[in-house]
Design an enzyme around this catalytic site. Structure first.
Site, mmCIF file in Angstrom:
data_model
loop_
_atom_site.group_PDB
_atom_site.id
_atom_site.type_symbol
_atom_site.label_atom_id
_atom_site.label_comp_id
_atom_site.label_asym_id
_atom_site.label_seq_id
_atom_site.Cartn_x
_atom_site.Cartn_y
_atom_site.Cartn_z
ATOM 1 N N SER A 229 -5.835 0.541 -10.800
ATOM 2 C CA SER A 229 -5.172 1.078 -9.612
ATOM 3 C C SER A 229 -5.662 0.394 -8.335
ATOM 4 O O SER A 229 -4.979 0.427 -7.313
ATOM 5 C CB SER A 229 -5.368 2.593 -9.512
ATOM 6 N N HIS B 175 -9.836 2.898 -3.775
ATOM 7 C CA HIS B 175 -8.453 2.632 -3.392
ATOM 8 C C HIS B 175 -8.364 2.109 -1.963
ATOM 9 O O HIS B 175 -7.579 1.198 -1.663
ATOM 10 C CB HIS B 175 -7.621 3.907 -3.523
#
Length: 268
Positions: A123, A178
């Site tokens: 991710s 992230h």
């Protein structure tokens, strides 16, 4: 209007070779981890800042099938398009460099704030490419209008909105993993020519392709290998919107105006 096929089959071509191979490889590693605990050797914590293997391999580790599926689904579209625009080997180098850059930022910051927290999962790559494409898209459409509403926000901030929503709705995700991946994506989009200064020059990539030619010929015809020599216009080509080509009409209803007016990347 935007179509899913524009991402999975960019320009009507077969799916990109590296993207397809990477997704298959992630599934293979996930299955292999059920037999051999390889995830333990790939996850990255701030203590692993001087471990080159962990710095580049942590995106390959996934702890659950849902984790793998969500990341693969999110990555397949933007990576397909990026590879078609930049070349297969070039894209592989970008994946490695952006993973290392994100990992270094995560570790340096984590030395102070989360010294024992590990990350893993693709991710990070997803947010890197979200950041890259949102920056490029913002030059064409500076504001994103929420469908069926009068609300809009800067296009470049769309991944940040997604990051915040995921951090709130999905327990255990790595906000900072992230976040730093997204920052790397913004940098790649804003300073792509500067980023290429740390990339191998095209002639080296072409040499690699020449050496790998016997293997390249084994790639099935239902995927496409993008050669470096065919990417000669990469530095001068203008970005083409992923949304505009098939939708000549506005994507929203314009308002009429008067003439005067352990955490991991993506899962627990």
């Amino acid at each position: 209007m935007f179509r899913w096929s524009d991402l999975t089959r960019p320009n009507g071509q077969p799916p990109s070779a590296l993207t397809t191979g990477l997704l298959a490889f992630l599934l293979l590693l996930f299955c292999l981890n059920k037999v051999i605990p390889i995830n333990d050797a790939m996850s990255l914590s701030p203590k692993g800042i001087f471990n080159p293997g962990r710095l580049s391999n942590y995106p390959l580790a996934h702890l659950s099938l849902f984790h793998l599926f969500f990341n693969a689904f999110s990555l397949v579209g933007p990576l397909n398009v990026f590879e078609s625009q930049h070349g297969t080997v070039h894209t592989g180098v970008v994946l490695n460099l952006t993973a290392v850059m994100t990992g270094l930022l995560y570790c340096l910051f984590g030395k102070l704030f989360y010294p024992d927290t590990s990350i893993a999962g693709a991710s990070g790559w997803c947010f890197t490419f979200f950041g890259y494409f949102s920056y490029k898209e913002s030059a064409i459409s500076p504001r994103y209008h929420i469908p069926n509403s009068n609300f809009a926000f800067p296009t470049v901030l769309a991944p940040m909105v997604l990051l915040i929503l995921i951090s709130i709705l999905v327990p255990g995700v790595s906000f900072w993993g992230h976040f730093f991946a997204l920052m790397v994506g913004y940098f790649l989009g804003a300073k792509e020519k500067a980023f290429r200064k740390i990339m191998p020059p095209s002639w080296i990539i072409e040499k690699i392709e020449d050496k790998a030619e016997p293997l390249i010929r084994l790639i099935p015809s239902w995927v496409k290998f993008y050669r470096e020599k065919d990417m000669t216009e990469r530095d001068v080509a203008k970005y083409t919107s992923l949304f505009a080509p098939h939708d000549p009409l506005p994507l929203h209803n314009a308002v009429e105006t008067q003439p005067s007016g352990g955490r991991v990347l993506g899962t627990a």
